[in-house]
Design a protein around this motif. Structure first.
Motif, PDB file in Angstrom:
ATOM      1  N   PHE A 204       0.941  -1.141   0.136  1.00 10.73           N
ATOM      2  CA  PHE A 204       0.212  -0.004  -0.122  1.00 10.73           C
ATOM      3  C   PHE A 204       0.885   1.301  -0.184  1.00 10.73           C
ATOM      4  O   PHE A 204       1.211   1.916   1.108  1.00 10.73           O
ATOM      5  CB  PHE A 204      -1.058   0.038   1.260  1.00 10.73           C
ATOM      6  N   THR A 206       2.243   4.901  -0.175  1.00  5.95           N
ATOM      7  CA  THR A 206       1.639   6.136   0.181  1.00  5.95           C
ATOM      8  C   THR A 206       2.497   7.293  -0.155  1.00  5.95           C
ATOM      9  O   THR A 206       3.750   7.431  -0.556  1.00  5.95           O
ATOM     10  CB  THR A 206       1.716   6.213   1.792  1.00  5.95           C
ATOM     11  N   HIS A 283      -2.748   6.739   0.810  1.00  2.00           N
ATOM     12  CA  HIS A 283      -2.623   5.904  -0.163  1.00  2.00           C
ATOM     13  C   HIS A 283      -3.657   6.101  -1.444  1.00  2.00           C
ATOM     14  O   HIS A 283      -4.882   6.130  -0.983  1.00  2.00           O
ATOM     15  CB  HIS A 283      -3.148   4.429   0.362  1.00  2.00           C
TER      16      HIS A 283
END
Length: 340
Positions: A204, A206, A283
């Motif tokens: 994920f 970011t 994200h």
């Protein structure tokens, strides 16, 4: 818009002035600035703002000062959007805080900025121990030849528009109420910085923003839209353009264009060691690419949950997956709903 440090007029040019902290630049501030621009236009003088850094309450009581709604850079951008010609940022320090009310009038208004007309809020106080008031300004204006005008309080459904009201709404995660006072969705603008790559390692990635010298007005996990990204052709995960369809300059949401949906965390990241500063991490749901150094604006719409400490990175990863699903569900339910 021109920016100056301190309260000295450029080339001795007179001005029409207003004074305040302007944190958040809510609709009351905006109404005051519209009146400022009108009064300046009538006189053929620059519309000028005197503001302070840090906020006086941060100087006097740093531990219990209110959370900031906007950084100095954000405030300058918003002031520029509201027809302001000159902004004077006065460092708020011991010397300035000890300036008497009469000293403020002489040093700042008369000799420093050469004010020809002054607009202030109806509760404006100034000088050492806030002894100066509107009556003192009126007397000084008569003596020194500048007009003084008070801007009455602006109310929304009987509630006073104020920075405090915005903070209260954000603390309650009532983003609709905050937007009524702001005239726009609440947002945070900042520059994308390098992080520790943990998000990328767990699947994920970011965008990371350090909120320097600032305690944010909200914390937790939120659905957001990010404005200011350049979407490179072919880089969208689903092969389509983000909502809005057009590219724009990465200047913190300063130009119209696309927004990209995402999930944001605002806080200290307790699972990975409690960051020394508050951070904003986003994200993106349907965008991939590098944008280090870009100035972007993050618009907040809905709180998903509080920031939590998890027993392991795997547990954190599982929760982020659930947050992404929840965010997609929220956006699906609210598709076609204007969000400012």
């Amino acid at each position: 818009m021109r920016f100056f440090r301190g309260f000295h007029a450029p080339a001795g040019q007179p001005c029409v002035l207003t004074i305040g902290n302007f944190d958040g630049l809510h609709i009351g501030h905006q109404a005051l600035l519209r009146l400022l621009a009108n009064r300046a236009g009538e006189r053929g003088l620059p519309a000028s703002v005197l503001t302070f850094e840090p906020h006086p309450r941060e100087f006097f009581s740093p531990l219990d000062a209110p959370a900031r709604l906007t950084s100095l850079r954000e405030k300058l951008l918003l002031l520029g959007d509201n027809h302001v010609d000159h902004v004077h940022v006065q460092p708020f320090n011991h010397r300035f805080s000890n300036l008497s009310a009469q000293g403020f009038i002489q040093s700042v208004l008369v000799h420093g900025l050469k004010v020809r007309h002054l607009l202030v809020g109806d509760d404006f106080r100034f000088g050492e121990r806030r002894k100066g008031d509107f009556a003192l300004l009126q007397a000084a204006g008569s003596e020194h030849g500048f007009g003084v005008e008070a801007m009455p309080t602006l109310s929304v459904s009987g509630e006073r528009a104020s920075s405090s009201a915005v903070r209260t709404a954000l603390e309650a995660s009532d983003f609709g109420h905050a937007a009524h006072f702001l005239g726009r969705p609440y947002s945070i603008a900042g520059q994308v910085a390098h992080g520790n790559q943990l998000g990328r390692q767990i699947g994920f990635p970011t965008l990371n923003f350090t909120l320097r010298h600032r305690r944010p007005a909200l914390s937790g996990v939120f659905t957001v839209e990010v404005e200011g990204l350049h979407p490179p052709p072919g880089r969208l995960k689903d092969g389509s353009a983000p909502a809005g369809g057009s590219e724009q300059s990465a200047r913190g949401g300063r130009a119209p264009g696309s927004r990209v949906r995402g999930v944001a965390n605002v806080g200290i990241r307790p699972t990975v060691g409690n960051a020394p500063q508050f951070r904003l991490e986003v994200h993106l749901l349907d965008w991939s690419g590098e944008c280090y150094g870009a100035h972007l604006r993050v618009h907040f719409f809905h709180k998903l949950r509080d920031e939590l400490r998890f027993p392991s990175i795997d547990a954190l990863k599982a929760q982020i997956g659930l947050d992404v699903q929840a965010a997609r569900g929220w956006f699906f339910q609210h598709q076609g709903v204007p969000r400012g």
